[in-house]
Design an enzyme around this catalytic site. Structure first.
Site, PDB file in Angstrom:
ATOM      1  N   LYS A 207      37.201  20.473  41.214  1.00  0.00           N
ATOM      2  CA  LYS A 207      38.216  21.079  42.085  1.00  0.00           C
ATOM      3  C   LYS A 207      37.663  22.327  42.767  1.00  0.00           C
ATOM      4  O   LYS A 207      37.964  22.589  43.943  1.00  0.00           O
ATOM      5  CB  LYS A 207      39.469  21.397  41.273  1.00  0.00           C
ATOM      6  CG  LYS A 207      40.157  20.118  40.777  1.00  0.00           C
ATOM      7  CD  LYS A 207      41.138  20.393  39.666  1.00  0.00           C
ATOM      8  CE  LYS A 207      41.829  19.119  39.208  1.00  0.00           C
ATOM      9  NZ  LYS A 207      42.599  19.303  37.968  1.00  0.00           N
ATOM     10  N   GLY A 309      50.292  15.081  36.485  1.00  0.00           N
ATOM     11  CA  GLY A 309      51.459  14.266  36.154  1.00  0.00           C
ATOM     12  C   GLY A 309      51.749  13.309  37.298  1.00  0.00           C
ATOM     13  O   GLY A 309      51.470  13.621  38.463  1.00  0.00           O
TER      14      GLY A 309
HETATM   15  P1  NAP Z   1      45.574   5.567  35.796  1.00  0.00           P
HETATM   16  O1  NAP Z   1      46.917   5.813  35.237  1.00  0.00           O
HETATM   17  O2  NAP Z   1      44.426   5.326  34.881  1.00  0.00           O
HETATM   18  O3  NAP Z   1      45.684   4.335  36.803  1.00  0.00           O
HETATM   19  C1  NAP Z   1      44.573   3.804  37.453  1.00  0.00           C
HETATM   20  C2  NAP Z   1      45.020   2.557  38.215  1.00  0.00           C
HETATM   21  O4  NAP Z   1      43.914   2.106  38.983  1.00  0.00           O
HETATM   22  C3  NAP Z   1      45.475   1.424  37.323  1.00  0.00           C
HETATM   23  O5  NAP Z   1      46.608   0.822  37.853  1.00  0.00           O
HETATM   24  C4  NAP Z   1      44.280   0.460  37.353  1.00  0.00           C
HETATM   25  O6  NAP Z   1      44.632  -0.907  37.294  1.00  0.00           O
HETATM   26  C5  NAP Z   1      43.704   0.733  38.725  1.00  0.00           C
HETATM   27  N1  NAP Z   1      42.269   0.468  38.743  1.00  0.00           N
HETATM   28  C6  NAP Z   1      41.316   1.134  38.063  1.00  0.00           C
HETATM   29  N2  NAP Z   1      40.102   0.585  38.324  1.00  0.00           N
HETATM   30  C7  NAP Z   1      40.334  -0.443  39.156  1.00  0.00           C
HETATM   31  C8  NAP Z   1      39.510  -1.419  39.756  1.00  0.00           C
HETATM   32  N3  NAP Z   1      38.196  -1.444  39.518  1.00  0.00           N
HETATM   33  N4  NAP Z   1      40.058  -2.322  40.582  1.00  0.00           N
HETATM   34  C9  NAP Z   1      41.394  -2.317  40.803  1.00  0.00           C
HETATM   35  N5  NAP Z   1      42.242  -1.417  40.258  1.00  0.00           N
HETATM   36  C10 NAP Z   1      41.710  -0.509  39.441  1.00  0.00           C
HETATM   37  O7  NAP Z   1      45.114   6.775  36.746  1.00  0.00           O
HETATM   38  P2  NAP Z   1      46.047   7.938  37.369  1.00  0.00           P
HETATM   39  O8  NAP Z   1      46.305   8.965  36.333  1.00  0.00           O
HETATM   40  O9  NAP Z   1      47.185   7.311  38.087  1.00  0.00           O
HETATM   41  O10 NAP Z   1      45.019   8.612  38.407  1.00  0.00           O
HETATM   42  C11 NAP Z   1      44.686   7.976  39.613  1.00  0.00           C
HETATM   43  C12 NAP Z   1      43.828   8.926  40.462  1.00  0.00           C
HETATM   44  O11 NAP Z   1      44.576  10.107  40.713  1.00  0.00           O
HETATM   45  C13 NAP Z   1      42.526   9.382  39.787  1.00  0.00           C
HETATM   46  O12 NAP Z   1      41.515   9.532  40.760  1.00  0.00           O
HETATM   47  C14 NAP Z   1      42.892  10.735  39.215  1.00  0.00           C
HETATM   48  O13 NAP Z   1      41.767  11.597  39.059  1.00  0.00           O
HETATM   49  C15 NAP Z   1      43.829  11.244  40.279  1.00  0.00           C
HETATM   50  N6  NAP Z   1      44.759  12.265  39.834  1.00  0.00           N
HETATM   51  C16 NAP Z   1      45.562  12.011  38.765  1.00  0.00           C
HETATM   52  C17 NAP Z   1      46.454  12.973  38.340  1.00  0.00           C
HETATM   53  C18 NAP Z   1      47.365  12.722  37.155  1.00  0.00           C
HETATM   54  O14 NAP Z   1      48.085  13.650  36.770  1.00  0.00           O
HETATM   55  N7  NAP Z   1      47.374  11.526  36.578  1.00  0.00           N
HETATM   56  C19 NAP Z   1      46.503  14.218  38.988  1.00  0.00           C
HETATM   57  C20 NAP Z   1      45.682  14.444  40.104  1.00  0.00           C
HETATM   58  C21 NAP Z   1      44.803  13.445  40.507  1.00  0.00           C
HETATM   59  P3  NAP Z   1      45.269  -1.545  35.956  1.00  0.00           P
HETATM   60  O15 NAP Z   1      46.626  -0.883  35.823  1.00  0.00           O
HETATM   61  O16 NAP Z   1      45.360  -2.982  36.245  1.00  0.00           O
HETATM   62  O17 NAP Z   1      44.348  -1.181  34.835  1.00  0.00           O
END
Ligand code: NAP
Length: 441
Positions: A207, A309
């Site tokens: 970040k 979140g």
């Molecule tokens: P997550 O809950 O782990 O979800 C990831 C999603 O991406 C899942 O639905 C997964 O599919 C899909 N995915 C992963 N690899 C894939 C692939 N090779 N092909 C197709 N689909 C794929 O992640 P998240 O927490 O939502 O975070 C998503 C992004 O936002 C990340 O870059 C993270 O750094 C960023 N982010 C997250 C937060 C937070 O608070 N969570 C905050 C800021 C930024 P399946 O469900 O089928 O496994």
């Protein structure tokens, strides 16, 4: 809104914490979003790894063929919410090559490849937005790129990792040690199964790279960011911090510095630091984030809120989606990458700050003066010094501890001082070295 406005096609990659909330907002606020954009959004598809499970969206929208989804002719905007670096990078480059605007929350990718992605977006004349990549819901990318576009930013300092802020807040409030505070954070879902990226400062460094790039119009990558984590912080450090009217925070600091020769440099660094209780960042507790921006004309601005979140992050993603969709409907593009300043990166040794050094010493006359002499010989000026007896569990004296707080000094001089202190016969060990940020001396 014109009745004839063509819909804006949206593809969402990832249906996890963030993606599922984004899909929910797109569906539940469809009428409002259409009115704000001037055309309806239409969800064309959702890319996931596992299409078979019940995913809460119509089955016909789900696909694991990311390449086919991002190249569909009825998709205008791709929201990349999969992480990590790959396959996200490949998917984004493919989407851009097919003329789609892209919104991403992927800090790990941006901190390595923002330049490559920005060049691709420029060549294809599409938008690339990433507000959610830093500090979740908190608007900080847009204020830096747009609201402060006419000002000169001097410093961006913040708490940008909620996991470490939760752990440090717990240690401060309860006297817990690092491992039990981490266990609490895991039990409450604030820490990942493998917490390394958070506790060792990699997430904050990513970040910091994104913030420094924007603030100083210079490409800064994660490799340019000096980084230390919080795993060595002890309850004794918090006791010492309290005695100095401070707390301890993991800070991401991006700073414009001027060398002795008058050249401007960018410093980007992440480390735990003492922060005076009177500083606004000292009051940011638990999983919250805050970013303080100092600009020449604007002065000090502070942004505070939920840094992670599903729903908070989805708010930032959806804001970017509305911007990109408006550009599609009304014409025009969002801000492009600004890297004209091309400032060199300052090594950590060139940074000046204040320090807190604590050391266990032999309890005998003359030790304090030999310690003070080492600081003086390396031209590190002492602001405050304290010596206290150390007792064992049964109350027997077992030595002494000296705590020194310095005035501002170059990191290189402080490092030499600490090495020399460790070599003194009277110093049993240098127990802790922490920077002191947020004071002017
Ligand atoms: P997550 O809950 O782990 O979800 C990831 C999603 O991406 C899942 O639905 C997964 O599919 C899909 N995915 C992963 N690899 C894939 C692939 N090779 N092909 C197709 N689909 C794929 O992640 P998240 O927490 O939502 O975070 C998503 C992004 O936002 C990340 O870059 C993270 O750094 C960023 N982010 C997250 C937060 C937070 O608070 N969570 C905050 C800021 C930024 P399946 O469900 O089928 O496994």
């Amino acid at each position: 809104m014109s009745d004839t406005a063509s819909p804006v096609g949206v593809a969402v990659l990832g249906l996890g914490n963030v993606g599922s909330e984004v899909v929910r907002i797109i569906e539940s606020s469809a009428d409002d979003l259409a009115a704000r954009i001037g055309a309806p959004l239409v969800l064309r598809g959702v890319g996931v790894r596992h299409v078979s499970a019940d995913r809460g969206v119509p089955a016909e929208l789900l696909t694991d063929d990311i390449e086919a989804l991002v190249s569909r002719s009825d998709v205008d905007i791709v929201l990349e919410l999969m992480g990590p670096v790959e396959p996200a990078r490949k998917a984004i480059l493919s989407a851009i090559a097919h003329g789609k605007s892209v919104v991403t929350a992927n800090k790990a990718l941006l901190s390595r490849s923002a330049g490559e992605l920005a060049e691709a977006a420029e060549a294809a004349r599409v938008d690339l937005y990433f507000e959610a990549s830093v500090a979740g819901a908190i608007p900080v990318i847009r204020p830096l790129t747009q609201s402060l576009a006419g000002d000169t930013v001097e410093r961006v300092a913040g708490i940008v990792n909620g996991t470490t802020n939760y752990i440090l807040s717990e240690m401060d409030a309860t006297g817990a040690d690092y491992h039990s505070a981490l266990a609490d954070a895991s039990a409450l879902g604030y820490a990942e199964a493998d917490p390394t990226a958070d506790v060792e400062g990699y997430d904050a460094a990513a970040k910091a790279a994104i913030l420094a790039s924007i603030a100083f119009h210079t490409r800064v990558t994660a490799d340019d960011v000096y980084r230390e984590g919080i795993s060595n912080i002890t309850p004794a450090d918090f006791t010492a911090a309290r005695a100095l009217d401070c707390t301890i925070k993991l800070l991401a600091i991006c700073e414009r510095i001027t060398t002795a020769a008058g050249q401007q440099r960018v410093s980007a660094r992440v480390y735990p630091a003492l922060v005076p209780l009177s500083h606004p960042l000292a009051t940011v507790n638990g999983a919250f984030n805050a970013v303080v921006v100092e600009a020449q004309a604007a002065g000090r601005l502070m942004f505070y809120g939920q840094g992670a979140g599903g729903a908070p992050t989805a708010s930032a993603v959806t804001g970017d989606l509305v911007m990109a969709a408006r550009n599609r409907v009304q014409g025009g593009r969002g801000p492009r990458e600004s890297k004209y300043a091309q400032l060199a990166i300052a090594p950590i040794g060139d940074i000046s700050t204040r320090y807190y050094v604590s050391m266990d010493v032999a309890d005998k006359p003359g030790v304090l003066s030999s310690v003070a002499a080492e600081f003086a010989s390396h031209e590190v000026s002492i602001a405050e010094v304290r010596q206290e007896g150390v007792i064992d569990d049964e109350g027997k004296p077992i030595g002494a501890r000296i705590v020194v707080v310095t005035h501002r000094a170059p990191e290189a001089s402080l490092s030499k001082t600490v090495a020399a202190l460790a070599d003194l016969d009277s110093v049993q060990r240098v127990a802790s070295v922490l920077r002191l940020e947020g004071t002017d001396q």
